[in-house]
Scaffold this active site. Structure first.
Site, short mmCIF file in Angstrom:
data_model
loop_
_atom_site.label_atom_id
_atom_site.label_comp_id
_atom_site.label_asym_id
_atom_site.label_seq_id
_atom_site.Cartn_x
_atom_site.Cartn_y
_atom_site.Cartn_z
N LYS A 80 16.29 -21.72 -7.49
CA LYS A 80 16.65 -21.16 -6.16
C LYS A 80 15.82 -19.92 -5.86
CE LYS A 80 20.41 -19.11 -9.06
NZ LYS A 80 21.88 -18.70 -9.03
N GLN B 128 13.72 -17.99 -9.37
CA GLN B 128 13.99 -18.96 -10.44
C GLN B 128 13.83 -20.07 -9.76
OE1 GLN B 128 18.19 -18.30 -11.43
NE2 GLN B 128 18.52 -20.56 -12.49
N GLN C 43 25.79 -15.57 -7.79
CA GLN C 43 27.16 -15.24 -7.69
C GLN C 43 27.74 -15.68 -8.95
OE1 GLN C 43 28.60 -15.52 -4.02
NE2 GLN C 43 30.56 -14.41 -4.41
N PHE D 150 -3.48 -2.19 -1.77
CA PHE D 150 -3.06 -2.77 -3.18
C PHE D 150 -3.20 -4.10 -2.86
CE2 PHE D 150 -0.67 -2.56 -7.34
CZ PHE D 150 -1.03 -3.56 -7.76
N ASN E 121 2.18 -0.84 5.83
CA ASN E 121 2.60 -1.12 4.57
C ASN E 121 3.43 -2.00 4.53
OD1 ASN E 121 3.41 -1.06 1.94
ND2 ASN E 121 4.32 1.00 1.83
N GLY E 122 3.13 -3.23 4.19
CA GLY E 122 4.33 -4.38 4.05
C GLY E 122 3.59 -5.69 4.55
N CYS F 273 0.76 -1.29 -0.09
CA CYS F 273 -0.04 0.06 -0.06
C CYS F 273 1.05 1.25 -0.08
CB CYS F 273 -0.90 0.11 1.29
SG CYS F 273 -0.67 -1.39 2.09
N GLU G 235 20.07 -13.23 -17.52
CA GLU G 235 20.30 -12.02 -16.56
C GLU G 235 21.65 -11.46 -16.90
OE1 GLU G 235 20.98 -11.87 -12.44
OE2 GLU G 235 20.96 -13.96 -12.08
N ARG H 277 -0.32 3.87 -6.01
CA ARG H 277 0.12 2.60 -4.90
C ARG H 277 -0.90 1.68 -4.53
NH1 ARG H 277 5.44 4.53 -3.39
NH2 ARG H 277 5.59 2.73 -2.16
#
Lengths: 495, 1529
Positions: free
Chosen positions: B986, B983, B992, B254, B274-275, B40, B935, B70
């Site tokens: 993982k 992905q 890395q 949201f 928010n969270g 939110c 990527e 938002r």
């Protein structure tokens, strides 16, 4: 595990053959010494594949990457533990196996494959040297008695496994020595016979009994055997050779390869050449290639053995002919990795001197008035694929005669000898004339079969595999369950 | 019986059925309402002096509207996800309104009021009111009356309208005089809870609707399922000038659902959140467990009973948090105190924290585990208003204060336009910090002052010293430790399921190197429930992970927020504060060594009593033996607690021929849940001593189900055995230490992938989905864990244990048992089955090389026929031809049409070779499918077509967290842009690329330095929530409006609701990947144990999207071990219209599943960068095309037989699938696949496949005007300028024009400063994102988050408004995550930046005057000059580039994470660089600070510190020696 970059750093290296001049003078092993360090480097070439095709390609399911790594690490004890868990006789396969594992080695896709067979031989020899090969004597016996009939690799493997499971095992052999084809089919320069004797000593001390000159159904009653034992395992091999029924077959000088080869093995072993490998007297007396033009008919391993033996006899010339066409040097596109490569193979015997010809159809043996062989009439043929099947046509005006005084028929074997035990116990056959089984068991619940006798002619490694699997089937039949290892099923499987 | 009571009885009877029916309706298929998530925009406006005004409310509502972006919107534009406002009670207004209806309100503070949502049914309203009256009576409260709240529902969307509640306002007073308003407030709390519970329990159909939005004598909440614009029109009260408040706290929601849920709108009674609370399941379980222990001085016993249950699993995480806040607050703690307790700072490993503050946290740690997850919370009790941020600062919050005492705080700066000349302070909320305004005192209270006061309220330090025991101080008992050897060792190993692989692949690397083992490629072995190999119980549990709605954490680079600390012992009431509460044993991490467990077992302490419960069962194979064993240990645990034991060791030592071990996870889960049911769980700690624990996943599951500490004794014994064999240079103890280190690091990784930072929050949080256990087992041992397919019961589990047991203790002792080889991580004949085995690999390669469909069919047979050995979920399905009308094959759409729907997976150049990468691209381009860049960026030479017409360009360009090579030009060259959220191999983790793999080519393409390692962070640092994802989608759409935006998710429980959110965030394509997909390198535990098969994820996503009527807005795609036409057909029937095939494509190109990608030794040149090995690559685009053609034809045959002419017709027709008839396997015959093949009901108008395109709202953006002005510049490089006003809703300004530049001028762009635009105001998020060369953006004002994201050559300048009075360098001017992934360009920032400045910068140059935490994180190139303070953890994971920090106070070193960097003095050349940049800062921004520096350069320059990454330095030096000067591209 292993050396991840080993395959990039080292190339394939095998022990060299002794000089042909020297080796043609004896029937001893062909190889010169090879250091442990060098063998360990060969182990380092293994890539420890995510999908080890070698392990798939090996009929025994040898856990190859694991023992390669153990060898690389110099842990010979671990190596033999891993190897012997799937293979009772690495000293045989390490010497004479055509190594389907190497044919399917992943490194072999674009590089020379890992020297698996050599590593295998090294492991077992090292194990004997270091005293790791010890008889396995069961502490408790089940009281069940099993007879193994036929002492070739399949019979010996079944014997070893069944003894391990605690049963009383007796091995019956119609010949005068144990070993079947190992003993009388394979020349000493490929497999020195002390190698078999050494293993037999181990097996004897494990409690396995061996009975020689015992042809069940001939000089021992099969029915009685059936009554006396809790189970019988028929491992008599595929012993009826393919014949060449053409004009002149009866001429003096035309013999089956086995007759020729077994005699030489007897000579090396210092046994009189009187009785053949089936226990019958040799019909044609002592055979020698010395000073003769030898023609070997059949392009396989047995043919190659005849070549090597003839050269050692001192033949004037040796020619080997084959009905099929000359195979390509490299893989054909229809024969990709990891399939068994149908390629031109040159054995040590070939290197020692032979003329090889392909696409030749034998038409008739030619003889002199004495009834002695003087040559073989052949015609060149051409192979074509019709409706997906290979067919040949004779090439016009190519008929010619290959002069020879000795012709050895090395065209493989058809099926087991059906007289004797098969006959007496009325063992059912499959459409190819081999013993019919379901999971190694014949219609007679007590009677099992394994090896060439069941499978048809094949490799020693297959024979050992068959013997092992059959032993497990017997054990389950006798005990309900089995602690013997199965090739394709782990012990952690739950049903 | 009165009529009413009769009705009641009727309802009481009906209720059960009705509830079940509701549940059924809602949770049919794979969807579960508990998966719903939200995020939110939040904020507040307040008058610091407490002066109430209507303008405060008006401004707050205006601010709410400016954060509309938002919030979310479902299938209807006019149905919002929820919006609301919390204000101080407008006493005057209410007094007047009340008197109108004949209510005389008592004096302010002596009455309570609140708004109530009732079901819209008169009769039910009456019944509810009756209950309300009864509750009031019980508490001696007097209900003054109800006021019908005026509402105006015009313009509200039909979905919201359908559930619109009947809304009334209640007025209550106390019948008796009360001590103070606090007492009344408390009574109202009890009243509300009690009334709500009784109504839920007795009145049908109220649970989802009936709700007190608040009840208080201080504050009142107006909210509903509304858009931000609808709030004030819906409640005319809010527009009334007489409605005045000194505080207005707002929230726009949201959510990932669009079902009507008015009560889920926020704010709640005290807060707006928010969270996301990641640990909510555990928190609720622990709260339930605590309820029995609640004791309070302020609540009577009866009142406490009326309050329970505090939490409600049916509510959202935020609502539950609010419930607990309410409880703690009313029990006497202040609201900041409560917040500190629930959402503590990261204190454990913080050496800089003051001791008394640390003591406060440590003490409260004994009472309550953190409610963990990203969170920005605004809260108020009507007197103070404040906000706090989670420990990692994963949500933005900005504030400003004006000279006329108006305080504005919100998720975005500029959401409320304020007169800049009045601004006296600007700031942001910092991680773990609290911001408080005390309206009674009329001032802002600093975090330090506030916490100082709270922390010194009680002598916490003293209490801790006196009572708390540190584990290492416990005496070590003098006993002999066992060592198992030879046969004994082997027997135990076998009994506990060890194989050679476990030892070689898992234990060895852990013990030797202290590292968790890595693997590569995906997993192609069966799910545990499908396997016929005896399984470890943990294998039935799949780890969940964070994606989209919350971010995973980097447990290595952001170690400072992570913690493995925990406490052992019983706990006590959370409602009071007493020294005894901290009588606990503190342990640093949960994995105990042999001597550690002995310490506990032989503990001699008056407060601690240990008991060991033997977790064994008779190995006689009798049915029910295992379950009886479970019942026995539960009973024993219960008795143990009654006897005062507070440490229970559950041990399976003593396994012998007669007794087998109860799987440790089963034992712990059973006892844990048994004690929770008894409300006795927190009386003790559970410690596990088991032989079946060896890998990280085993530890994770145990902790997830309640184990506090773990002793994996067989892992140790096996390590000792290894030591004897291998002659390591390490001692036994050292090897064990390494092992613990590796397991511990692995655990942090498992926590962090869910976004959880502490052990205590993970403890009991049950963050798994179970696949393959029966309802009975789940109910008994793992209650509440998601499990949707049913499965095996206790007897089957026993069978799996006993198989191992029999081998370990054979009847015939002659043949020594041996460890099996394994075969899980590599294919083995005697091991687990694999989809890719020698047979299938060979056939696939042979078929595609020879272009032989017949051989392909044989291959397909090896994959499809899983009747004997099942591997995949789809093996349980058959096509159902019952109602199918077969059609001729030629009526099915042609192969060419189908080929367009294929994609290859995302594989980066770097993970696979250039040869393999470009071969795939050529193949896909030739056949009309799409290859994916992965990527790692893409070499620009591949953007041009080859002479023969072939194209090496990947149609899909991936945007992953590392943002390697993501430039404007890269984005421009794509048909599709894929945001990789996770992905399969993982999920929730980063990656890395070690330095030795970064050769000069890869370095160039990734815009980094060859030889220097690269890190992909676990989260996208610009996606911490769903609204952030919406922002990135918007950014990318601006960067290339012709491209589809694809969001890649990984299947897990709840992926359907995430997909719904993603569809609402305007993604064009959603990819749901299976957990089994490939990887170049990933921890083995992640490859195997995280995520779900795509069948579950895809079906859930499709069903949920259909349910939400959003399915036709997006293309749904799936991948994960797809290989044959049958696989594709099933995927299509389950809802996918496009498919990805990656691993099999690699196999076609020569991959033989070496699974050595991570070692760079691929012997066939596919997954390697070794030039020698690359030469061995033999792949051919034609072979790839052959293969895809086979699959397409195979699919067409199935389509014909089912009667589908087109793929679109086939999508989602799950009723064409049925469960295979002939399933008799003892294990999986119990599985229920009906939820997967459930066909979601859809109205005729509901689209089942992609039919309409998303509206990306690009029509009115500022860039159009900019492009118009810049026409000449774009056409002929003529210089141009322009000026614009800007506000926070102008987002991604400069991105679209950069796309135009890149289209014409490619990577080079325009000459510097060709286009120079000036802006005034508050720029929205992503200002200047992917700004291309030639563009200059000059901003007077301020900017929000993601300033200069992906900067690709543009120049950015920002300075405060000229009229501003505050000191620029002391105030925040740009938000978080600036210059994320910048590749080139410059930024000059006059003022401070937020968290994560220059994160993953690989080539941008920036000057800034102060930064927050984690500055220059993961930077790999470029230059950052910081002229002011930095937050903590500066330069974490920084492997390249340079930072210069001006540090006259010498404070910087303690804030710098020096794991990868060195601090050094500047050299002459450095001074030149810095001087030049500071001069430019002065020139462009008129910075006071820069001016001062330049003016006093010689005196001040010595205060600069150079931050130099060690590896980078090494490479630079090497290059210098070799004579290569330029290293960065």
């Amino acid at each position: 595990m292993g050396k991840p970059t080993g395959f990039k750093e080292f190339t394939r290296e095998l022990p060299a053959y002794r000089d042909p001049k020297q080796r043609l003078g004896d029937y001893k092993d062909l190889y010169v010494e090879f250091s442990d360090e060098k063998t360990q480097k060969q182990g380092a070439r293994c890539m420890d594949c995510g999908v080890p095709f070698c392990h798939f390609g090996c009929p025994l399911g040898n856990i190859i990457p694991e023992f390669n790594d153990a060898v690389y690490q110099g842990d010979w004890k671990l190596a033999i533990d891993i190897l012997s868990s799937t293979n009772n006789f690495p000293e045989f396969t390490g010497r004479i196996c055509p190594a389907p594992c190497e044919a399917s080695c992943v490194l072999g896709i674009n590089q020379p494959p890992v020297a698996i067979e050599h590593i295998e031989k090294s492991i077992i020899e090292k194990a004997y040297e270091l005293g790791y090969v010890k008889p396995f004597i069961p502490k408790e016996r089940t009281g069940k008695k099993v007879a193994i009939i036929g002492s070739g690799p399949a019979g010996l493997a079944a014997a070893a496994q069944l003894n391990k499971a605690g049963h009383f095992v007796t091995v019956y052999e119609r010949a005068d020595q144990i070993g079947g084809l190992l003993r009388y089919g394979i020349p000493d320069f490929k497999l020195e016979k002390w190698v078999i004797d050494r293993r037999l000593e181990v097996m004897k001390s494990e409690g396995i009994e061996f009975k020689l000159n015992s042809n069940i159904g001939v000089n021992i009653d099969a029915k009685e055997m059936e009554a006396q034992f809790d189970a019988l395992v028929l491992t008599g091999g595929s012993t009826v050779p393919r014949d060449l029924p053409i004009t002149g077959r009866e001429l003096k000088g035309v013999f089956p390869a086995m007759e020729f080869l077994s005699q030489q093995n007897k000579r090396v072993a210092d046994i009189k050449v009187e009785v053949d490998h089936t226990g019958k007297p040799y019909q044609n007396g002592s055979l020698s290639a010395k000073g003769k033009n030898v023609l070997v008919i059949g392009g396989g391993d047995t043919g190659s053995d005849c070549v090597g033996t003839s050269n050692r006899h001192g033949a004037k010339s040796v020619t080997q002919i084959e009905l099929l066409g000359k195979p390509p040097v490299g893989r054909d596109e229809n024969n990709p990795w990891p399939l068994w490569p149908m390629i031109l193979r040159t054995s040590s015997s070939h290197e020692e001197g032979v003329e090889r010809q392909w696409s030749l159809l034998s038409k008739a043996f030619i003889g002199n008035e004495k009834g002695e062989l003087t040559g073989l009439k052949v015609v060149e043929i051409e192979w074509k694929t019709v409706d997906g099947k290979p067919q040949f046509v004779e090439m016009p005006e190519t008929e010619h005669i290959i002069p020879c005084e000795l012709a050895l028929l090395a065209m493989g074997f058809l099926f087991p000898d059906k007289t004797g035990i098969m006959d007496q116990l009325k063992i059912e056959q499959d459409e190819r004339g081999n013993i019919k089984t379901t999971n190694y068991q014949t219609a007679n619940a007590k009677v099992f079969s394994a090896g060439d006798m069941r499978r048809g002619q094949s490799l020693v490694v297959w024979a050992i595999s068959e013997g092992r699997e059959a032993a497990r089937a017997v054990d389950i039949y006798l005990m309900g369950t089995s602690n013997l290892e199965a090739k394709d099923e782990g012990i952690l499987a739950v049903h | 019986m009165s009529l009413k009571n009769k009705q009641r009885a009727f309802f009481a009877v009906k209720k059960g059925d009705c509830m079940n029916m509701n549940k059924k309706l809602e949770n049919v298929g794979l969807y579960r309402s508990e998966f719903e998530k939200d995020a939110c925009g939040i904020g507040f406006v307040a008058n610091l002096k407490g002066v109430a005004a209507h303008s405060i409310v008006k401004d707050a509502l205006q601010m709410l509207e400016n954060m509309e972006h938002r919030g979310g919107c479902g299938c209807e534009e006019n149905t919002g996800d929820g919006a609301g406002v919390l204000i101080k009670i407008p006493d005057g207004f209410y007094r007047e309104e009340a008197s109108k209806i004949g209510i005389n309100l008592p004096e302010f503070g002596h009455y309570g009021t609140g708004i109530i949502f009732f079901p819209n049914n008169k009769r039910i309203v009456e019944i509810c009111k009756e209950e309300i009256f009864k509750a009031a009576e019980k508490l001696n409260l007097n209900i003054l009356g109800f006021r019908k709240v005026p509402v105006n529902n015009t313009g509200i969307g039909p979905t919201a309208l359908a559930a619109e509640p009947h809304i009334e306002q209640i007025f209550v007073e106390s019948n008796e005089p009360l001590a103070d308003s606090k007492t009344l407030e408390r009574k109202l709390f009890v009243f509300k809870n009690h009334a709500t519970h009784t109504i839920y329990n007795t009145v049908e159909g109220t649970h989802d609707i009936f709700y007190f939005t608040s009840i208080s004598c201080n504050i009142v909440v107006y909210k509903g399922q509304l858009t931000t614009y609808q709030l004030k029109t819906f409640y005319p009260d809010l527009q009334n000038e007489k409605l005045k408040s000194a505080i207005a706290l707002i929230h726009s929601r949201f959510s990932t659902n669009t079902f009507p849920r008015w009560k889920l709108a926020q704010p709640f009674r005290f807060l707006a959140h928010n969270g996301e609370i990641n640990t909510i399941k555990g928190n609720i379980n622990w709260m339930n467990a605590r309820e029995a222990l609640l004791v309070s001085e302020v609540f009577t016993k009866a009142e406490l009973e009326m309050l329970k249950p505090i939490c409600d699993p049916g509510q959202s995480d935020s609502a539950n948090l609010d419930n607990v806040v309410e409880l703690l607050l009313h029990s006497g703690r202040s609201i900041p105190h409560v917040m500190m307790m629930l959402i503590p700072e990261a204190w454990q490993d913080n050496d800089q924290m003051e001791p008394h503050k640390k003591a406060f946290y440590e003490y409260h740690d004994c009472l309550m585990e953190p409610w963990d997850g990203p969170a920005s919370i605004c809260f108020t009790d009507g007197k103070i208003v404040g906000a706090t941020l989670d420990r990692n600062g994963l949500r933005p919050s900005r504030y400003c204060l004006t000279s006329d005492d108006i305080l504005v705080m919100s998720s975005e700066a500029g959401a409320l336009v304020v007169d800049q000349s009045k601004v006296i302070q600007k700031g942001r909320l910092q991680p773990g910090k609290m911001f408080i305004a005390d309206l009674e005192q009329g001032r802002i209270v600093s975090d330090e002052e506030l916490k100082e006061k709270i922390c010194s309220e009680f002598p916490y330090s003293e209490w801790l010293v006196k009572n708390k025991i540190t584990f290492k101080d416990l005496p070590k008992p003098d006993i002999k430790y066992d060592r198992l050897e030879g046969k004994d060792l082997l027997a135990q190993q076998i009994a506990f399921g060890y194989t050679n692989e476990d030892i070689k692949i898992i234990l060895e690397p852990m013990a030797e190197k202290g590292k968790e083992p890595l693997g590569s490629m995906g997993t192609d072995t069966p799910l545990a429930v499908l396997s016929d190999q005896s399984q470890h119980l943990s294998n039935y549990f799949k780890q969940l992970f964070a994606q989209v709605t919350n971010p995973p954490i980097d447990p290595i680079r952001e170690r400072l927020v992570m913690s493995t600390f925990t406490n052992l012992g019983g706990a006590s009431s959370i409602l009071d504060t007493k020294p005894e509460h901290c009588i606990q044993i503190a342990i640093k991490q949960p994995i105990l060594s042999d001597s550690d467990i002995a310490k506990l077992r032989y503990i001699k302490h008056p407060e601690f009593k240990e008991i060991t419960i033997q977790a064994l069962f008779p190995a006689n194979g009798k049915l029910g033996a295992l379950e009886r064993g479970i019942d026995r240990i539960c009973k024993e645990a219960e008795e143990a607690i009654l006897n005062g034991n507070n440490i229970i060791i559950i041990s399976d030592k003593g396994v012998n021929a007669d007794f087998a071990p109860i799987p440790s996870l089963l034992a712990v889960g059973a006892i844990h849940h048994h004690l929770i049911k008894l409300h006795r769980r927190i009386d003790c700690s559970l410690v596990v001593e088991s032989g079946d624990i060896r890998e990280v996943h085993h530890f994770a599951t145990l902790i997830g189900f309640g184990a506090s500490a773990i002793h994996p004794y067989m892992a140790y014994q096996s390590i000792y055995g290894l030591k004897r064999e291998k002659k390591y240079k390490y001692s036994d103890d050292e090897l064990v230490e390494h092992y613990i280190e590796a397991a511990s690091a692995g655990l942090l990784k498992v926590f962090s992938k869910m976004g959880i930072s502490t052990y205590q929050s993970y403890h009991g949080a049950q963050i798994f989905e179970i696949v393959g256990l029966s309802e009975h087992v789940v109910e008994k041992c793992f209650n509440g864990t998601v499990s949707r397919m049913g499965g095996i019961g206790f007897d089957e589990l026993a069978k799996e244990v006993l198989v191992r047991h029999q081998i370990a203790f054979p009847e015939n002792t002659d043949i020594a048992p041996k460890l099996e080889v394994g075969g899980v991580y590599q294919w083995k004949r005697r091991g687990e089955s694999h989809l890719f085995n020698p047979d299938s690999i060979h056939l696939l390669q042979y078929a595609s090389k020879k272009n032989d469909y017949g051989i392909y069919k044989k291959f397909a047979q090896t994959i499809n026929d899983q009747t004997a050995k099942a591997i995949t979920v789809r093996s349980l399905f058959d096509f159902d031809f019952t109602n199918a009308q077969a059609i001729p094959l030629n009526e099915v759409e042609p192969v060419e049409q189908i080929l367009k729907r294929f994609a290859t997976g995302a594989m980066s150049f770097g993970s696979i070779s250039h040869e393999a990468h470009s071969t795939l691209a050529i193949a896909m381009n030739r056949m009309g499918g799409k290859s994916n860049s992965g990527e790692g960026g893409e070499d620009e030479i591949r953007f041009e077509k080859k002479e023969n017409g072939d194209w090496e360009r990947s149609a899909i360009k991936q945007v992953a967290s590392g943002r390697f090579g993501v430039t404007s030009y890269y984005l421009t060259n794509a048909e599709e842009l894929q945001i990789k959220m996770a992905q399969g191999a993982k999920p929730g983790e980063g990656g890395q690329l070690p330095g030795d793999k970064v050769d000069s080519w890869i370095g160039r393409v990734r815009h980094s330095t060859p030889g220097v390692g690269l890190i992909s962070p676990p989260p996208h640092h610009d996606i911490y929530s769903i609204e952030d994802l919406a922002q990135l989608i918007f950014d990318l759409k601006n960067a290339n409006r012709a491209a589809r935006i694809n969001v890649k998710l990984v299947a897990e429980a709840g992926v359907g609701t995430v997909a719904t959110g993603v569809a609402k965030a305007k993604a064009d394509v959603i990819l749901v990947s299976g957990y089994d997909g490939g990887t170049g390198a990933s921890p083995l535990s992640s490859i195997k144990h995280a995520g779900l098969p795509w069948e579950l994820g895809l079906a859930e996503a499709h069903q949920t999207l259909v349910k939400n009527k959003l399915r036709d807005r997006v293309v749904l795609q799936t991948d994960g071990q797809l290989r044959t036409g049958r696989d594709i057909a099933i995927a299509t029937l389950l809802g996918a219209e496009e498919w990805g095939v990656a691993t099999a494509s690699l196999v076609v190109m020569g991959c033989i599943m070496m699974r050595k990608c991570h070692l760079n030794t691929c012997p066939v040149g596919v997954a390697t960068q070794d030039p020698e090995l690359r030469q061995r690559f033999t792949g051919d685009p034609q072979h790839v095309i052959n293969y895809f053609t086979f699959i397409a034809n195979d699919l067409r045959e199935i389509m014909a037989s089912l009667g589908f002419r087109t793929v679109n017709e086939m999508v989602g027709q799950a009723d064409k699938l049925k469960r295979r008839d002939n399933i008799t396997h003892w294990k999986y015959k119990h599985l229920d696949v009906s939820p997967i093949i459930h066909k979601e009901f859809a109205e005729p108008t509901t689209g089942l496949y992609n039919k309409i395109s998303q509206n990306h709202n690009l029509e009115h953006i500022l860039d159009w005007k900019m492009i118009e002005i810049a026409q000449q510049a774009l056409k002929s490089k003529q210089k141009c300028t322009g000026s614009f006003d800007i506000i926070n809703t102008d987002r991604a300004v400069g991105t679209m024009i950069s796309n135009e530049i890149s289209k014409i001028y490619k990577g080079t762009g325009l000459p510097n400063d060709t286009i120079h635009f000036n802006y005034k105001g508050s720029a929205g998020q992503s200002f200047g994102a992917f700004g291309a060369p030639g563009l200059t953006l000059e901003l007077e004002g301020e900017a929000n988050d993601y300033f200069g994201k992906g900067l690709s050559g543009a120049r950015m300048i920002v300075y405060p408004p000229k009229e501003a009075k505050f000191n620029a360098e002391e105030n925040i001017i740009i938000g978080n995550v600036a210059l994320y992934g910048a590749t080139s360009g410059q930024a000059f920032i006059r003022g401070m930046a937020g968290e994560r400045f220059c994160v993953r910068n690989s080539g941008g140059t920036a000057v800034v005057e102060g930064v927050g935490d984690h500055g220059c994180e993961y930077m790999t190139g470029g230059i950052a000059v910081v002229l002011g303070n930095t937050g903590r953890n500066f330069a974490a994971g920084m492997s390249g580039g340079v930072a210069y920090v001006f540090d006259p106070k010498k404070e910087f070193p303690k804030n710098c994470n020096t794991e990868m960097v060195e601090l050094e003095a500047l050299m002459e050349e450095d001074f030149d660089i810095v001087f030049d940049l500071v001069s430019k800062q002065k020139e462009y921004t008129k910075s006071k600070l820069a001016t001062e520096l330049i003016n006093n350069w010689e005196d001040l320059k010595c205060h600069f510190v150079k931050v130099m990454p060690s590896d980078y330095k090494k490479v630079l030096e090497e290059r210098k020696i070799k004579g290569i000067v330029r290293v960065t591209s």
